[in-house]
Design an enzyme around this catalytic site. Structure first.
Site, PDB file in Angstrom:
ATOM      1  N   LYS A 164     -18.586  97.711 111.641  1.00 11.30           N
ATOM      2  CA  LYS A 164     -19.109  98.858 111.376  1.00 11.30           C
ATOM      3  C   LYS A 164     -18.520  99.826 110.248  1.00 11.30           C
ATOM      4  CE  LYS A 164     -21.315  96.604 113.583  1.00 11.30           C
ATOM      5  NZ  LYS A 164     -21.231  95.390 114.263  1.00 11.30           N
ATOM      6  N   HIS A 196     -40.163 116.452 115.692  1.00  9.68           N
ATOM      7  CA  HIS A 196     -40.855 115.969 114.537  1.00  9.68           C
ATOM      8  C   HIS A 196     -40.097 116.548 113.377  1.00  9.68           C
ATOM      9  CE1 HIS A 196     -43.704 114.910 111.450  1.00  9.68           C
ATOM     10  NE2 HIS A 196     -43.677 116.301 111.149  1.00  9.68           N
ATOM     11  N   LEU A 233      -4.059  96.980 121.763  1.00  5.45           N
ATOM     12  CA  LEU A 233      -5.202  96.619 122.976  1.00  5.45           C
ATOM     13  C   LEU A 233      -6.600  96.736 122.122  1.00  5.45           C
ATOM     14  CD1 LEU A 233      -3.722  99.132 125.589  1.00  5.45           C
ATOM     15  CD2 LEU A 233      -3.502  96.364 125.386  1.00  5.45           C
TER      16      LEU A 233
HETATM   17  C1  FAD Z   1     -17.625  90.376 113.395  1.00  6.67           C
HETATM   18  C2  FAD Z   1     -18.166  90.932 114.732  1.00  6.67           C
HETATM   19  C3  FAD Z   1     -18.998  92.066 115.010  1.00  6.67           C
HETATM   20  C4  FAD Z   1     -19.313  92.296 116.179  1.00  6.67           C
HETATM   21  N1  FAD Z   1     -20.102  93.422 116.474  1.00  6.67           N
HETATM   22  C5  FAD Z   1     -20.424  93.810 117.653  1.00  6.67           C
HETATM   23  C6  FAD Z   1     -21.360  94.781 117.735  1.00  6.67           C
HETATM   24  O1  FAD Z   1     -21.678  95.545 116.858  1.00  6.67           O
HETATM   25  N2  FAD Z   1     -21.806  95.058 118.751  1.00  6.67           N
HETATM   26  C7  FAD Z   1     -21.505  94.343 120.023  1.00  6.67           C
HETATM   27  O2  FAD Z   1     -21.877  94.649 121.260  1.00  6.67           O
HETATM   28  N3  FAD Z   1     -20.798  93.417 119.890  1.00  6.67           N
HETATM   29  C8  FAD Z   1     -20.044  92.724 118.708  1.00  6.67           C
HETATM   30  N4  FAD Z   1     -19.425  91.712 118.792  1.00  6.67           N
HETATM   31  C9  FAD Z   1     -19.051  90.944 119.825  1.00  6.67           C
HETATM   32  C10 FAD Z   1     -17.884  91.503 120.744  1.00  6.67           C
HETATM   33  O3  FAD Z   1     -16.873  91.740 119.829  1.00  6.67           O
HETATM   34  C11 FAD Z   1     -17.685  90.930 121.997  1.00  6.67           C
HETATM   35  O4  FAD Z   1     -18.982  90.757 122.662  1.00  6.67           O
HETATM   36  C12 FAD Z   1     -16.931  91.702 122.740  1.00  6.67           C
HETATM   37  O5  FAD Z   1     -15.592  91.785 122.038  1.00  6.67           O
HETATM   38  C13 FAD Z   1     -16.418  90.808 124.016  1.00  6.67           C
HETATM   39  O6  FAD Z   1     -15.444  91.399 124.884  1.00  6.67           O
HETATM   40  P1  FAD Z   1     -14.602  90.689 125.930  1.00  6.67           P
HETATM   41  O7  FAD Z   1     -13.885  91.950 126.638  1.00  6.67           O
HETATM   42  O8  FAD Z   1     -15.361  89.769 126.574  1.00  6.67           O
HETATM   43  O9  FAD Z   1     -13.607  89.829 124.916  1.00  6.67           O
HETATM   44  P2  FAD Z   1     -12.752  90.426 123.882  1.00  6.67           P
HETATM   45  O10 FAD Z   1     -13.207  91.401 123.077  1.00  6.67           O
HETATM   46  O11 FAD Z   1     -12.607  88.961 123.023  1.00  6.67           O
HETATM   47  O12 FAD Z   1     -11.255  90.433 124.203  1.00  6.67           O
HETATM   48  C14 FAD Z   1     -10.680  89.310 124.895  1.00  6.67           C
HETATM   49  C15 FAD Z   1      -8.919  89.774 124.878  1.00  6.67           C
HETATM   50  O13 FAD Z   1      -8.335  88.827 125.563  1.00  6.67           O
HETATM   51  C16 FAD Z   1      -7.043  88.622 125.046  1.00  6.67           C
HETATM   52  N5  FAD Z   1      -6.626  87.224 125.920  1.00  6.67           N
HETATM   53  C17 FAD Z   1      -7.315  86.065 125.806  1.00  6.67           C
HETATM   54  N6  FAD Z   1      -6.439  85.220 126.574  1.00  6.67           N
HETATM   55  C18 FAD Z   1      -5.656  86.046 127.136  1.00  6.67           C
HETATM   56  C19 FAD Z   1      -4.570  85.563 127.977  1.00  6.67           C
HETATM   57  N7  FAD Z   1      -4.276  84.483 128.543  1.00  6.67           N
HETATM   58  N8  FAD Z   1      -3.484  86.575 128.269  1.00  6.67           N
HETATM   59  C20 FAD Z   1      -3.440  87.737 127.572  1.00  6.67           C
HETATM   60  N9  FAD Z   1      -4.537  88.105 126.861  1.00  6.67           N
HETATM   61  C21 FAD Z   1      -5.509  87.228 126.402  1.00  6.67           C
HETATM   62  C22 FAD Z   1      -7.515  88.270 123.553  1.00  6.67           C
HETATM   63  O14 FAD Z   1      -6.342  88.584 122.854  1.00  6.67           O
HETATM   64  C23 FAD Z   1      -8.379  89.722 123.565  1.00  6.67           C
HETATM   65  O15 FAD Z   1      -7.569  90.625 123.055  1.00  6.67           O
HETATM   66  C24 FAD Z   1     -18.925  91.505 117.381  1.00  6.67           C
HETATM   67  C25 FAD Z   1     -18.067  90.291 117.178  1.00  6.67           C
HETATM   68  C26 FAD Z   1     -17.575  90.004 116.048  1.00  6.67           C
HETATM   69  C27 FAD Z   1     -16.825  88.748 115.851  1.00  6.67           C
END
Ligand code: FAD
Length: 462
Positions: free
Chosen positions: A51, A440, A38
């Site tokens: 990080k 400070h 997850l």
């Molecule tokens: C290298 C990197 C560094 C980052 N650093 C930061 C940071 O420091 N701070 C920050 O705020 N953001 C950061 N981000 C951005 C952040 O990771 C995303 O904005 C965030 O994860 C989005 O969350 P979400 O819940 O929308 O989707 P996601 O985290 O992308 O999760 C979506 C999930 O849905 C699952 N899924 C998709 N389709 C299906 C389906 N049909 N059935 C079942 N499961 C499915 C996927 O497998 C995934 O696990 C970073 C991103 C990257 C790539």
């Protein structure tokens, strides 16, 4: 067929927080995740592993370049990159396990597999079918690429592969001067990789206040980064483990860059593959984002979408806020999110952090504003830690003094921006921040000083 009040699709920060809040509000809740761990992009291949590596590489870099000045001689130092990657994997595992624990604690059913809508009220996951009164789509995003550049995941890679390399590259070409490219570039530059950033526009971190990009570029250049701005990449190829990136500059001159890896960091696209949106009647916009209204509801009653898969900044904390918002909306509450006050952070060193309007946005809107600034070189705390690069910039309304934007590049900017966001949520004036007693010596005193400068041009320590 099992039936739930709420089924969340995707377990990233948007999805798992939406599931927890739904369960807290008394809904029978399930979460579906196609991977066995997850946490989504953020925990597995995004925020957390990046990080972890940024912290490890910073320790190494400081030991190499700063310890001596602090009076610490450690003799011959050796990098154990395998251990660095292993530690990162452990941090990721602990964090993902934490989410699994929270699902159990909140009695949320975890369904492993790919969810596909079969109707507006039901999904299939493998052989099983589930029904729900409400669905929250939180399927996130995937890395995108540009024409002429095919990602092979071996030498032409995305951030996902870059976070699990088996060796420190000698030379890496990064396409894109945004947050992901610069964070991963920082990791490897600190470990000794020669970094060349090829960026299409004429600045790095283009959506932040332009002063921040200029300062960051200066600092990263001191670390050995090379920047090629206003360069349009037309192709990336691999031969015998060497990559070649071809680009044209603003004078139409063609340049080639070679290296052992090419990191494609040109942004991310919403992920809705095999989600069966058509079966539920859900629409996407021209760029593939799921269309939602101000309540984050799709055109279909009872189906909501949050996080990277909908419009707005692609950030974990934005996804989380939207998760809480939707769960509370389903419960009949009237939650609120101020999308103007979602902080943005880049975890380079110095860190870059920003909240509210940029100077460019204020100019474009014709808002009359005042500017206050404070350089970290005037901060005693920054001198003590030898972190004197950067500044704080406060923008406030020239008539009311209300703070409109705060932009920081400097030590622990990611933490200082929290105070800025709180102040702006409560619609503080620059004078308000300037009159709050700050401990400070702290880095956060620099925010107070910049606020005083914006208020009446009378900072106390400049
Ligand atoms: C290298 C990197 C560094 C980052 N650093 C930061 C940071 O420091 N701070 C920050 O705020 N953001 C950061 N981000 C951005 C952040 O990771 C995303 O904005 C965030 O994860 C989005 O969350 P979400 O819940 O929308 O989707 P996601 O985290 O992308 O999760 C979506 C999930 O849905 C699952 N899924 C998709 N389709 C299906 C389906 N049909 N059935 C079942 N499961 C499915 C996927 O497998 C995934 O696990 C970073 C991103 C990257 C790539």
């Amino acid at each position: 067929m099992e039936k739930y009040n709420v089924i969340v699709i995707g377990s990233g920060p948007g999805g798992y927080i939406a599931a927890i809040r739904s369960a807290q509000l008394g809904f029978k809740t399930a979460i579906v995740e196609r991977y066995t761990t997850l946490g989504g992009t953020c925990l597995n291949v995004g925020c957390i592993p990046s990080k972890a590596l940024l912290d490890s590489s910073e320790q190494y870099y400081n030991a190499l370049t700063k310890f001596k000045a602090h009076g610490i001689n450690i003799g011959d130092m050796k990098l154990d990159f395998t251990q660095m990657i292993k530690r990162k994997a452990e941090v990721v595992k602990q964090t993902c396990d934490g989410v699994a624990y929270l699902m159990k604690k909140n009695k949320i059913a975890v369904i492993t597999g790919h969810a596909t809508f079969i109707s507006p009220k039901s999904i299939s996951v493998g052989e099983q079918t589930f029904e729900a009164d409400n669905f929250i789509i939180a399927t996130g995003s995937k890395p995108s690429t540009i024409q002429g550049v095919t990602i092979d995941k071996q030498r032409i890679i995305t951030s996902t592969e870059a976070l699990s390399l088996k060796e420190v590259p000698a030379k890496m070409v990064i396409i894109g001067g945004g947050v992901i490219g610069l964070e991963i570039g920082s990791v490897y530059a600190r470990l000794g990789t020669k970094i060349q950033v090829v960026e299409f526009t004429d600045k790095i971190i283009g959506n932040m206040d332009s002063g921040l990009g200029k300062e960051l570029q200066k600092v990263l250049q001191k670390e050995g980064f090379e920047f090629y701005l206003s360069h349009k990449v037309s192709s990336a190829t691999v031969k015998d483990n060497e990559i070649t990136v071809t680009a044209t500059d603003s004078q139409n001159k063609t340049l080639t860059f070679t290296g052992d890896y090419c990191l494609v960091a040109v942004g991310r696209k919403p992920y809705t593959e095999n989600l069966g949106l058509d079966k539920a009647g859900i629409k996407t916009d021209a760029r593939g984002f799921i269309s939602v209204n101000e309540k984050l509801e799709t055109g279909v009653t009872g189906i909501y979408a949050i996080g990277d898969v909908v419009r707005g900044v692609m950030l974990a904390h934005k996804a989380e806020e939207e998760g809480v918002f939707v769960a509370e909306t389903i419960a009949g509450q009237k939650p609120h999110i101020d999308f103007n006050l979602i902080p943005g952070v880049i975890y380079t060193w110095p860190e870059v952090a920003s909240v509210g309007q940029t100077e460019e946005q204020l100019k474009q809107k014709g808002v009359s504003y005042k500017t206050g600034g404070f350089p970290f070189k005037a901060s005693a705390r920054a001198r003590a830690s030898m972190d004197t690069d950067g500044f704080v910039k406060v923008l406030s309304d020239s008539k009311t003094d209300e703070v409109l934007g705060i932009h920081i590049i400097g030590p622990r900017a990611a933490d200082i921006i929290g105070e800025a966001a709180v102040a702006m949520e409560f619609r503080a004036s620059a004078e308000d921040i300037g009159r709050i007693c700050h401990a400070h010596p702290t880095y956060s005193e620099s925010l107070k000083e910049a606020a005083l400068d914006a208020y009446d041009k009378k900072p106390l320590n400049l």
